[in-house]
Scaffold this motif. Structure first.
Motif, PDB file in Angstrom:
ATOM      1  N   GLY A 185      59.716  41.686  34.889  1.00  0.00           N
ATOM      2  CA  GLY A 185      58.145  42.118  35.428  1.00  0.00           C
ATOM      3  C   GLY A 185      59.260  42.727  36.921  1.00  0.00           C
ATOM      4  N   ARG A 186      57.937  43.820  37.494  1.00  0.00           N
ATOM      5  CA  ARG A 186      58.143  43.764  38.894  1.00  0.00           C
ATOM      6  C   ARG A 186      57.730  43.303  39.523  1.00  0.00           C
ATOM      7  NH1 ARG A 186      54.935  46.441  42.874  1.00  0.00           N
ATOM      8  NH2 ARG A 186      55.491  47.976  43.886  1.00  0.00           N
ATOM      9  N   LYS A 187      59.161  42.872  40.956  1.00  0.00           N
ATOM     10  CA  LYS A 187      58.415  41.923  42.004  1.00  0.00           C
ATOM     11  C   LYS A 187      58.138  42.658  43.475  1.00  0.00           C
ATOM     12  CE  LYS A 187      58.011  37.218  42.542  1.00  0.00           C
ATOM     13  NZ  LYS A 187      56.975  36.473  41.827  1.00  0.00           N
ATOM     14  N   ALA A 188      57.366  42.201  44.352  1.00  0.00           N
ATOM     15  CA  ALA A 188      57.888  43.594  45.420  1.00  0.00           C
ATOM     16  C   ALA A 188      57.981  42.896  46.481  1.00  0.00           C
ATOM     17  CB  ALA A 188      56.909  45.066  45.433  1.00  0.00           C
ATOM     18  N   LEU A 241      61.145  46.322  48.726  1.00  0.00           N
ATOM     19  CA  LEU A 241      62.648  46.674  47.939  1.00  0.00           C
ATOM     20  C   LEU A 241      61.204  46.249  46.812  1.00  0.00           C
ATOM     21  CD1 LEU A 241      64.545  43.943  49.850  1.00  0.00           C
ATOM     22  CD2 LEU A 241      65.383  46.323  49.393  1.00  0.00           C
ATOM     23  N   GLU A 242      61.513  47.219  45.609  1.00  0.00           N
ATOM     24  CA  GLU A 242      60.834  47.347  44.361  1.00  0.00           C
ATOM     25  C   GLU A 242      62.065  46.629  43.029  1.00  0.00           C
ATOM     26  OE1 GLU A 242      59.096  51.196  44.679  1.00  0.00           O
ATOM     27  OE2 GLU A 242      57.356  50.344  44.812  1.00  0.00           O
ATOM     28  N   LEU A 243      61.708  45.297  42.380  1.00  0.00           N
ATOM     29  CA  LEU A 243      63.180  45.315  42.398  1.00  0.00           C
ATOM     30  C   LEU A 243      62.407  44.706  40.796  1.00  0.00           C
ATOM     31  CD1 LEU A 243      64.180  42.612  45.049  1.00  0.00           C
ATOM     32  CD2 LEU A 243      65.253  44.964  44.227  1.00  0.00           C
ATOM     33  N   HIS A 244      63.138  44.043  39.863  1.00  0.00           N
ATOM     34  CA  HIS A 244      63.110  44.186  38.489  1.00  0.00           C
ATOM     35  C   HIS A 244      63.139  42.296  38.074  1.00  0.00           C
ATOM     36  CE1 HIS A 244      62.165  44.710  33.833  1.00  0.00           C
ATOM     37  NE2 HIS A 244      63.002  43.903  34.105  1.00  0.00           N
ATOM     38  N   TRP A 289      51.453  39.997  46.601  1.00  0.00           N
ATOM     39  CA  TRP A 289      50.575  38.817  46.952  1.00  0.00           C
ATOM     40  C   TRP A 289      49.913  38.056  46.226  1.00  0.00           C
ATOM     41  CZ3 TRP A 289      46.796  36.349  48.772  1.00  0.00           C
ATOM     42  CH2 TRP A 289      46.528  34.689  48.785  1.00  0.00           C
ATOM     43  N   GLU A 290      48.922  39.084  45.997  1.00  0.00           N
ATOM     44  CA  GLU A 290      47.668  38.501  44.799  1.00  0.00           C
ATOM     45  C   GLU A 290      48.030  38.783  43.335  1.00  0.00           C
ATOM     46  OE1 GLU A 290      43.823  41.195  44.571  1.00  0.00           O
ATOM     47  OE2 GLU A 290      43.674  40.333  46.172  1.00  0.00           O
ATOM     48  N   THR A 291      49.138  39.355  42.672  1.00  0.00           N
ATOM     49  CA  THR A 291      49.426  39.745  41.878  1.00  0.00           C
ATOM     50  C   THR A 291      50.205  37.874  41.014  1.00  0.00           C
ATOM     51  OG1 THR A 291      49.584  41.240  41.616  1.00  0.00           O
ATOM     52  CG2 THR A 291      50.665  40.642  39.948  1.00  0.00           C
ATOM     53  N   CYS A 292      51.082  37.622  43.003  1.00  0.00           N
ATOM     54  CA  CYS A 292      51.810  36.558  42.851  1.00  0.00           C
ATOM     55  C   CYS A 292      51.017  35.745  42.244  1.00  0.00           C
ATOM     56  CB  CYS A 292      52.749  37.009  43.516  1.00  0.00           C
ATOM     57  SG  CYS A 292      54.334  37.755  44.245  1.00  0.00           S
ATOM     58  N   VAL A 339      67.440  37.164  37.852  1.00  0.00           N
ATOM     59  CA  VAL A 339      67.804  37.658  38.883  1.00  0.00           C
ATOM     60  C   VAL A 339      67.027  39.173  39.017  1.00  0.00           C
ATOM     61  CG1 VAL A 339      69.595  39.594  38.665  1.00  0.00           C
ATOM     62  CG2 VAL A 339      69.448  37.582  38.236  1.00  0.00           C
ATOM     63  N   LEU A 340      67.300  39.712  40.194  1.00  0.00           N
ATOM     64  CA  LEU A 340      66.388  40.333  40.882  1.00  0.00           C
ATOM     65  C   LEU A 340      67.001  41.823  41.512  1.00  0.00           C
ATOM     66  CD1 LEU A 340      64.234  38.096  43.396  1.00  0.00           C
ATOM     67  CD2 LEU A 340      63.379  39.486  41.838  1.00  0.00           C
ATOM     68  N   SER A 341      66.965  42.578  40.544  1.00  0.00           N
ATOM     69  CA  SER A 341      68.195  43.445  40.771  1.00  0.00           C
ATOM     70  C   SER A 341      66.527  45.341  40.578  1.00  0.00           C
ATOM     71  CB  SER A 341      68.636  44.438  39.252  1.00  0.00           C
ATOM     72  OG  SER A 341      67.500  44.214  38.293  1.00  0.00           O
ATOM     73  N   ALA A 342      68.120  45.745  41.409  1.00  0.00           N
ATOM     74  CA  ALA A 342      67.233  47.337  42.028  1.00  0.00           C
ATOM     75  C   ALA A 342      67.353  48.268  40.867  1.00  0.00           C
ATOM     76  CB  ALA A 342      67.403  47.849  43.289  1.00  0.00           C
ATOM     77  N   ALA A 343      66.630  49.555  40.594  1.00  0.00           N
ATOM     78  CA  ALA A 343      66.855  50.650  39.829  1.00  0.00           C
ATOM     79  C   ALA A 343      68.414  51.535  40.658  1.00  0.00           C
ATOM     80  CB  ALA A 343      65.406  51.478  39.528  1.00  0.00           C
ATOM     81  N   PRO A 344      69.200  52.196  40.132  1.00  0.00           N
ATOM     82  CA  PRO A 344      70.067  53.182  41.102  1.00  0.00           C
ATOM     83  C   PRO A 344      69.511  54.029  41.668  1.00  0.00           C
ATOM     84  CG  PRO A 344      69.991  53.259  37.879  1.00  0.00           C
ATOM     85  CD  PRO A 344      69.332  52.019  38.635  1.00  0.00           C
ATOM     86  N   ASP A 345      70.454  54.520  42.483  1.00  0.00           N
ATOM     87  CA  ASP A 345      69.415  55.868  43.146  1.00  0.00           C
ATOM     88  C   ASP A 345      68.280  55.745  43.444  1.00  0.00           C
ATOM     89  OD1 ASP A 345      72.512  56.801  42.379  1.00  0.00           O
ATOM     90  OD2 ASP A 345      71.469  57.525  40.407  1.00  0.00           O
TER      91      ASP A 345
END
Length: 305
Positions: A215-218, A227-230, A162-165, A246-252
């Motif tokens: 960048g990272r968006k959690a 959900l730790e998305l890119h 939240w603070e980074t957001c 677009v918010l994507s997830a790393a595979p596996d």
């Protein structure tokens, strides 16, 4: 909403004299550099620099802006913001219309395995695909993410960072205010946030600018967990101020599993959060075989089908 004078004052205040070779002692009362020190280091007259900070000097040359950017140690985003503010009196950008072409909506629907949305310069969400709606747990058109973060959410809400957001949002709005100083909707939003949020007022007073393109968006989703998305931001050609996110997830990864599970939920799942959360936890915490068996049968569950 934003001007060259206030931006120069805030940037000057953050430069420690010792970093530019100016000795200090306990008698110094000025935070950062003095006006005359900035003027001397940048090679302009003290009178001219004072007029710049008072908003009385117009159209500084490129050479003066380059020198000020060097002395004030501006990064690329801040440097572009400085030049934009200096040109405002000459040419003021018109606020974008905000109209969406039908083709853009079809593009959103084609992104099936990641949350995707279209946002304008005021951080209004104009449209989103199904996964984006499930991520936010609500209809998206009309949702303003700045208002959502500062006035509706808390440190323990949807936004895990939240603070980074909040830093990103204020930095983005500062840039938008420099690009579209005559946009009444943006001015109204900034005023509303300043009245309703102490943190917004504190961050806005710093006059920091940020341009975040990836960048990272959690997110801390109430049903599927962290959900730790890119996030990737794509400027839309011909649509001033609009971006496709677009918010994507790393595979596996657990986040990929969480997104897959999120996609199995429906709008009715939010009406039974406890049962949905219990099933989601069972799937995410089980082994991979159990996970596959659990997701295969989620469609049979009355609350999650």
């Amino acid at each position: 909403m934003d001007d060259l004078a206030s931006f120069l004052r805030t940037r000057r205040a953050r430069i420690h004299p010792s970093s530019v070779g100016i000795p200090t002692d306990s008698r110094r009362r000025v935070e950062g550099l003095r006006r005359e020190e900035v003027a001397h280091l940048s090679g302009v007259s003290v009178d001219y620099y004072v007029r710049l900070e008072q908003g009385r000097a117009t159209q500084p040359s490129e050479q003066i802006l380059d020198a000020l950017a060097r002395v004030l140690d501006l990064d690329e985003t801040e440097r572009e913001h400085l030049y934009r503010l200096a040109r405002q009196r000459r040419r003021r950008a018109k606020a974008p219309s905000g109209r969406l072409r039908p083709e853009l909506l079809r593009v959103l629907d084609l992104v099936a395995e990641a949350p995707a949305l279209i946002m304008n310069h005021r951080l209004d969400i104009l449209a989103g695909n199904r996964l984006a709606k499930l991520l936010y747990g609500r209809d998206l058109p009309g949702l303003n993410t700045a208002r959502h973060i500062f006035l509706e959410e808390t440190e323990r809400g949807l936004y895990a960072d939240w603070e980074t957001c909040t830093l990103d949002v204020v930095g983005h709005l500062r840039l938008a205010a420099g690009k579209y100083p005559d946009d009444p909707g943006l001015a109204s939003l900034i005023g509303e946030l300043a009245i309703g949020s102490k943190r917004f007022r504190q961050l806005w007073a710093r006059a920091d600018v940020r341009a975040r393109t990836h960048g990272r968006k959690a997110y801390r989703h109430p049903l599927v967990g962290l959900l730790e998305l890119h996030q990737e931001n794509f400027a839309l050609p011909g649509e001033a101020g609009m971006e496709l996110l677009v918010l994507s997830a790393a595979p596996d990864t657990p986040t990929e599993d969480g997104l897959r599970l999120l996609g199995t939920l429906t709008d009715t799942g939010s009406e039974h959060p406890e049962r949905a959360r219990a099933i989601a936890s069972g799937v995410l915490l089980g082994n991979s075989a159990d996970h596959e068996r659990g997701t295969e049968h989620l469609g049979d569950h009355p609350d999650l089908s």
